[in-house]
Design an enzyme around this catalytic site. Sequence first.
Site, mmCIF file in Angstrom:
data_model
loop_
_atom_site.group_PDB
_atom_site.id
_atom_site.type_symbol
_atom_site.label_atom_id
_atom_site.label_comp_id
_atom_site.label_asym_id
_atom_site.label_seq_id
_atom_site.Cartn_x
_atom_site.Cartn_y
_atom_site.Cartn_z
ATOM 1 N N ASP A 1 1.228 -6.962 -4.656
ATOM 2 C CA ASP A 1 1.322 -6.665 -6.092
ATOM 3 C C ASP A 1 0.237 -5.661 -6.485
ATOM 4 O O ASP A 1 -0.935 -5.836 -6.156
ATOM 5 C CB ASP A 1 1.157 -7.955 -6.908
ATOM 6 C CG ASP A 1 2.300 -8.935 -6.636
ATOM 7 O OD1 ASP A 1 3.388 -8.469 -6.243
ATOM 8 O OD2 ASP A 1 2.101 -10.146 -6.793
ATOM 9 N N TYR B 1 11.021 -5.265 0.306
ATOM 10 C CA TYR B 1 10.602 -4.245 -0.663
ATOM 11 C C TYR B 1 10.661 -2.849 -0.059
ATOM 12 O O TYR B 1 10.999 -1.889 -0.726
ATOM 13 C CB TYR B 1 9.182 -4.541 -1.184
ATOM 14 C CG TYR B 1 9.185 -5.463 -2.382
ATOM 15 C CD1 TYR B 1 9.601 -6.783 -2.257
ATOM 16 C CD2 TYR B 1 8.779 -5.026 -3.633
ATOM 17 C CE1 TYR B 1 9.616 -7.637 -3.351
ATOM 18 C CE2 TYR B 1 8.792 -5.874 -4.732
ATOM 19 C CZ TYR B 1 9.207 -7.180 -4.587
ATOM 20 O OH TYR B 1 9.228 -8.012 -5.668
HETATM 21 N N1 SAM Z 1 5.862 -8.720 1.403
HETATM 22 C C1 SAM Z 1 7.169 -8.801 0.782
HETATM 23 C C2 SAM Z 1 7.907 -7.497 0.952
HETATM 24 O O1 SAM Z 1 7.276 -6.491 1.302
HETATM 25 O O2 SAM Z 1 9.132 -7.477 0.755
HETATM 26 C C3 SAM Z 1 7.046 -9.191 -0.690
HETATM 27 C C4 SAM Z 1 6.331 -8.214 -1.588
HETATM 28 S S1 SAM Z 1 6.140 -8.820 -3.247
HETATM 29 C C5 SAM Z 1 5.853 -7.408 -4.175
HETATM 30 C C6 SAM Z 1 4.525 -9.550 -3.211
HETATM 31 C C7 SAM Z 1 4.544 -11.012 -2.784
HETATM 32 O O3 SAM Z 1 3.203 -11.450 -2.641
HETATM 33 C C8 SAM Z 1 5.207 -11.912 -3.811
HETATM 34 O O4 SAM Z 1 6.145 -12.746 -3.171
HETATM 35 C C9 SAM Z 1 4.039 -12.724 -4.380
HETATM 36 O O5 SAM Z 1 4.408 -14.021 -4.789
HETATM 37 C C10 SAM Z 1 3.067 -12.743 -3.212
HETATM 38 N N2 SAM Z 1 1.663 -12.909 -3.618
HETATM 39 C C11 SAM Z 1 1.033 -12.214 -4.591
HETATM 40 N N3 SAM Z 1 -0.241 -12.608 -4.704
HETATM 41 C C12 SAM Z 1 -0.426 -13.578 -3.776
HETATM 42 C C13 SAM Z 1 -1.531 -14.371 -3.412
HETATM 43 N N4 SAM Z 1 -2.694 -14.260 -4.049
HETATM 44 N N5 SAM Z 1 -1.372 -15.264 -2.414
HETATM 45 C C14 SAM Z 1 -0.182 -15.386 -1.783
HETATM 46 N N6 SAM Z 1 0.916 -14.661 -2.088
HETATM 47 C C15 SAM Z 1 0.795 -13.759 -3.068
#
Ligand code: SAM
Length: 186
Positions: free
Chosen positions: A88, A164
Site C-alpha cells: 500500500d 496487482y
Molecule cells: N501482494 C499482493 C499483490 O501484489 O497482488 C497484494 C497487494 S495489496 C495492494 C497490499 C496487501 O498488503 C493487502 O492485501 C493488505 O491487506 C496487505 N497489508 C497492508 N499492510 C499490511 C501490514 N501492515 N501487514 C500485513 N499485510 C498488510
Amino acid sequence: WSELFGNSYPLSVEIGMGKGKFITSLAKQHLERNYIGIEKFSSALIYGLRKQEELALLNLFFLREDAENLTEFFAEGEVEQIYLNFSDPWPKERHAKRRLTSKKYFERDAQVLAPNGRLEFKTDNRSLFEFSLKEAELAGWDVVNYTFDLHHSKMAEGNIMTEYEEKFSAEGNPICKMVARQKGNT
Ligand code: SAM
C-alpha cells in the site's frame, strides 16, 4: 518454524500477500524451500487458503498478522528472503511511516533476515519506489539491483506476476523492482 515444516529448508516470507497468487506459485515451484505468507486481512487471506488447499502444499503456511509484529514471529537471522509486492503506497506525507518500505520497516526486516538474505520489492508506483530506494539506503541496506521497467529488463527472468501486477501491467503501467541486502554482506 522448522518443527512445523518438519525440515530445516530455507525460509522465505511475503509480507502483504493479498490473495496469494505469488507465494503459492513460488511454493509450488520450490518444494526445497519453506514459505510463509503474511496478510493483515482474512478477506484476502481466504483466497490464499483455498489455493493452498487445492495444491496441498506442505511447504507453505499463512499468518494473519500485521507486518509491524514481524520480530514476534521470526528469530534473528531466520528468514532468507523477504518479498514485498505492491505494498500500500500511503500517499499522504503524514502517513509515510506506515509504508512497508519506510526506514523503520527496513530496520525491522533486517532483524529477522539472514546475513546473506535478500529483500525484493515490486510496485507500479514510481514515487513509492523512489522513496523506497532512498529509505533502504538510510536504513543501511545496499540496493544490489533495480529497474523502473521490470517486464522489459533482464530482471524479468523467472518473474512471477502477482494479482496487482497482472492488473497494473495490463493497464500499461511499467513495474518497478528492487533487490536489496544489508550492507557488508555478500
Ligand atoms: N501482494 C499482493 C499483490 O501484489 O497482488 C497484494 C497487494 S495489496 C495492494 C497490499 C496487501 O498488503 C493487502 O492485501 C493488505 O491487506 C496487505 N497489508 C497492508 N499492510 C499490511 C501490514 N501492515 N501487514 C500485513 N499485510 C498488510
